[in-house]
Design an enzyme around this catalytic site. Structure first.
Site, PDB file in Angstrom:
ATOM      1  N   GLU A 241      -2.344  77.785 117.229  1.00 46.04           N
ATOM      2  CA  GLU A 241      -3.015  77.834 115.962  1.00 46.04           C
ATOM      3  C   GLU A 241      -3.056  76.694 114.987  1.00 46.04           C
ATOM      4  OE1 GLU A 241      -0.469  76.954 113.534  1.00 46.04           O
ATOM      5  OE2 GLU A 241       0.530  76.830 115.581  1.00 46.04           O
TER       6      GLU A 241
ATOM      7  N   GLU B  35      -0.667  74.163 117.243  1.00 47.50           N
ATOM      8  CA  GLU B  35      -1.881  73.881 117.871  1.00 47.50           C
ATOM      9  C   GLU B  35      -1.975  74.341 119.477  1.00 47.50           C
ATOM     10  OE1 GLU B  35      -2.695  69.672 117.989  1.00 47.50           O
ATOM     11  OE2 GLU B  35      -2.748  69.297 115.699  1.00 47.50           O
TER      12      GLU B  35
END
Length: 350
Positions: A173, A316
């Site tokens: 994310e 991420e």
């Protein structure tokens, strides 16, 4: 009862567990000597229901979204960084790009709700629910309908990836403010006080962490949430990217793929997903324990055993990419290593 999207996830069958464990134990090594790799091999064999698992077309899905709660001062970074970092992902310059490239993992960047518009790009999936959530200190972050939509879109994206040949998906994310959302979700679903859930995020000082805990406390008091209504909780304090990631995890498990779980925010998405379909946990490998303060407690709540603890707290999906070679190693030893019998090596005598 509160209506929520129906995810039909089958519990993993244990029919081949004994045979799998016997295959692991017959390898030319002392019993248990490959530690967590043995437990990962068992998990993957059970997910794929085979004694000879294979990892096909690994992909990392990175969901990006903005958070209204940033206006309350929960992050040292401005909201614009979410948009800027998505551009960095698309240009190939972020940590997840480096690690996904290194390990041959496809990368999909999903705009779940960034406050800005993007030009088309081959790696970008446009799935915007809205231009960021509302501040959950004044209103629910999103409507129940938006939350359902995010869950369903996420599931469809994961299923498209699997239909194209993937059987192992990592989830990541990007969203300034999203550790606050994740901490709120954890606090509600685990029944823990906010101060045991919040951490420094992207770099808050002690006073910032206290303020963040107070904001979560205030939000929980405002919304009066019922943990038995996961969609209501997610709509109230979640983020578009967290909701879409939860949906993608549910869709991937429904399709019997292997799920690689990243750090704090991804684990909070999984915690939420597991309240909609507890069977999802059968399909998960936890890649690492994050440096974010609440993650150890969150992993304990999920009964998780993370492969790595590198003090990483980047998000991420970087943990999933870093750990992927270990996942490959667990499959490779199961498939390629000789057994005592095949190698003519004597077994223990006791």
């Amino acid at each position: 009862m509160h209506p929520h999207p129906a995810f039909n996830i089958a519990s993993v069958s244990n029919d081949i567990r004994t045979a799998l464990q016997a295959k692991i134990d017959s390898k030319t090594k002392p019993l248990g000597a490959l530690g967590q790799l043995e437990r990962a091999a068992l998990r993957i064999g059970l997910v794929q229901q085979t004694l000879s698992p294979a990892l096909n077309r690994p992909a990392v899905l990175v969901f990006a979204g903005d958070h209204g709660i940033v206006a309350e001062g929960v992050s040292p970074y401005p909201q614009a960084v979410t948009y800027q970092m998505v551009l960095n992902f698309l240009a190939g310059g972020a940590a997840i790009n480096v690690f996904a490239r290194q390990h041959g993992m496809a990368l999909r960047v999903v705009d779940a709700g960034v406050n800005g518009d993007f030009d088309p790009h081959p790696s970008l999936v446009g799935a915007k629910i809205g231009k960021g959530t509302r501040s959950f200190l004044s209103a629910p972050a999103m409507s129940r309908e938006q939350c359902q939509q995010a869950l369903e879109k996420g599931a469809a994206l994961a299923k498209a990836e699997i239909a194209a040949g993937s059987n192992v998906l990592g989830f990541g994310e990007m969203g300034i403010g999203n550790t606050t959302s994740a901490a709120a979700l954890m606090s509600i679903f685990c029944g823990l006080p906010p101060e045991q859930c919040v951490g420094r995020g992207t770099g808050l000082d002690d006073a910032g962490v206290q303020k963040k805990a107070a904001i979560v406390q205030q939000a929980l008091a405002l919304h009066g949430l019922d943990p038995s209504d996961p969609v209501g909780v997610l709509a109230a304090v979640g983020g578009f990217e967290i909701a879409m990631m939860a949906g993608a995890m549910l869709g991937a498990a429904e399709s019997k793929a292997l799920l690689l779980i990243d750090g704090f925010i991804a684990s909070a998405a999984l915690l939420t997903a597991s309240r909609l379909a507890p069977e999802i946990l059968d399909y998960c490998i936890f890649t690492h324990c994050s440096g974010e303060a609440g993650h150890t407690r969150l992993l304990n709540a999920l009964g998780a055993e993370p492969l790595l603890d590198l003090g990483m707290r980047l998000g991420e999906g970087t943990g999933t990419a870093i750990a992927y070679p270990l996942v490959q190693s667990s499959v490779n030893f199961l498939n390629e290593m000789a057994s005592f019998e095949s190698a003519g090596v004597s077994e223990r005598e006791d």
